[in-house]
Design a protein around this motif. Structure first.
Motif, PDB file in Angstrom:
ATOM      1  N   THR A 150       1.159  -1.159  -0.027  1.00 33.63           N
ATOM      2  CA  THR A 150       0.215   0.146  -0.202  1.00 33.63           C
ATOM      3  C   THR A 150       1.190   1.055   0.401  1.00 33.63           C
ATOM      4  O   THR A 150       1.844   1.076   0.747  1.00 33.63           O
ATOM      5  CB  THR A 150      -1.081  -0.245   1.392  1.00 33.63           C
ATOM      6  N   ASN A 202      -5.280  -5.350  -3.590  1.00 29.47           N
ATOM      7  CA  ASN A 202      -5.195  -4.799  -2.522  1.00 29.47           C
ATOM      8  C   ASN A 202      -6.956  -3.909  -2.074  1.00 29.47           C
ATOM      9  O   ASN A 202      -7.312  -4.255  -0.452  1.00 29.47           O
ATOM     10  CB  ASN A 202      -4.278  -3.478  -2.972  1.00 29.47           C
ATOM     11  N   GLY A 206      -7.057  -5.566   1.914  1.00 28.16           N
ATOM     12  CA  GLY A 206      -7.876  -4.835   3.220  1.00 28.16           C
ATOM     13  C   GLY A 206      -6.609  -4.247   3.411  1.00 28.16           C
ATOM     14  O   GLY A 206      -4.884  -4.931   3.332  1.00 28.16           O
ATOM     15  N   GLU A 207      -6.633  -3.697   4.308  1.00 28.17           N
ATOM     16  CA  GLU A 207      -5.134  -3.143   5.247  1.00 28.17           C
ATOM     17  C   GLU A 207      -4.998  -2.766   7.113  1.00 28.17           C
ATOM     18  O   GLU A 207      -4.390  -2.354   7.246  1.00 28.17           O
ATOM     19  CB  GLU A 207      -5.379  -0.920   4.534  1.00 28.17           C
TER      20      GLU A 207
HETATM   21 MN    MN Z   1      -1.545  -2.141   2.756  1.00 28.41          MN
END
Ligand code: MN
Ligand code: GDP
Ligand code: MN
Length: 251
Positions: A150, A202, A206-207
């Motif tokens: 990311t 991505n 998810g983050e």
């Molecule tokens: Mn990420």
């Protein structure tokens, strides 16, 4: 085209055979693209380090002090030291550290993460992400691998997935010499497909705490195009990067 996350992956540790862990959980097809978050590549490759391992040099202390001054937040000089050690150039020193990594990626803080790792730990990016992708590919029954991260970008708010490394396919589809709907020849369009795949993956990964670092892209075809492996701009022809070199933050 279809995307799905590999289920039930545990917390990844140094030395883990990530490819084998993926193989045990999904039936891959040869033409799948396996997109792997750099976070888990780094964990498997032992790139988790301790802040304590980066005693700050005078330069790091200077960089951290300047950052603290302009942001009004305390900055750990050891973190600045880690960023300096992971970078070949500090392109901007304030109001944040924009750096170039050894493999050509330009990003904030050399891509060092403090999320999805323990407090006090730092997660460095893989040293050579395309080599990581090639090693993963050896252990997978899929032919194509993209290592993602990311990353922020200039000119736009928000972060998105980008490709750091890739194997088994070219980075770009070259449309030059092909024609648009009116028969005009395309002169400039080189479509960076590994970034586009990373962005799509991505979305699924998810983050946060989802636990889904590996995403399979199925039924996506590169098609009948020329390919190119150009991805990171060379400094000599990166005019935005050159322009930033002379820039000074003045609040
Ligand atoms: Mn990420
Ligand atoms: P980055 O974009 O490569 O920096 O990775 P992120 O920290 O954004 O994590 C991407 C995805 O991987 C998220 O769904 C995280 O929850 C997940 N993730 C991160 N580390 C691990 C891990 O060790 N095991 C598993 N199963 N998931 C992880
Ligand atoms: Mn990251």
């Amino acid at each position: 085209m279809e995307l799905f996350a590999v289920p039930d992956l545990p917390e990844i540790r140094a030395g883990d055979d990530l490819a084998a862990m993926v193989e045990a959980r999904v039936d891959l097809r040869e033409d799948d693209v396996v997109c792997v978050a750099s976070t888990v590549v780094s964990k498997a490759e032992g790139r988790v380090v301790d802040l304590e391992d980066f005693p700050a040099s005078p330069r790091a202390r200077e960089v951290a002090a300047r950052l603290a001054e302009v942001t009004g937040e305390e900055k750990d000089p050891r973190f600045a030291q880690a960023v300096i050690e992971e970078s070949t150039e500090l392109i901007m020193e304030a109001p944040f550290l924009l750096t170039a990594t050894r493999f050509g990626h330009v990003t904030v803080n050399a891509g060092i993460d403090r999320s999805n790792v323990r407090d006090g730990d730092l997660l460095l990016l893989p040293e050579r992400p395309s080599e990581s992708a090639a090693r993963l590919r050896e252990g997978l029954s899929a032919d194509r691998v993209v290592v993602t991260d990311t990353s922020g970008r200039p000119f736009r708010h928000g972060q998105r997935g980008v490709a750091l490394g890739w194997a088994g396919m070219p980075a770009s589809r070259d449309w030059r010499g092909e024609h648009d709907r009116d028969g005009r020849e395309l002169g400039v369009t080189v479509q960076n497909v590994v970034d586009e795949l990373a962005g799509a993956a991505n979305l699924v990964a998810g983050e946060g705490a989802d636990g889904t670092p590996v995403v399979v892209v199925r039924d996506w075809e590169f098609g009948d195009h020329d390919g190119s492996d150009e991805h990171y701009r060379e400094v000599e022809t990166d005019f935005v990067r050159q322009a930033l070199r002379g820039w000074e933050y003045d609040g």
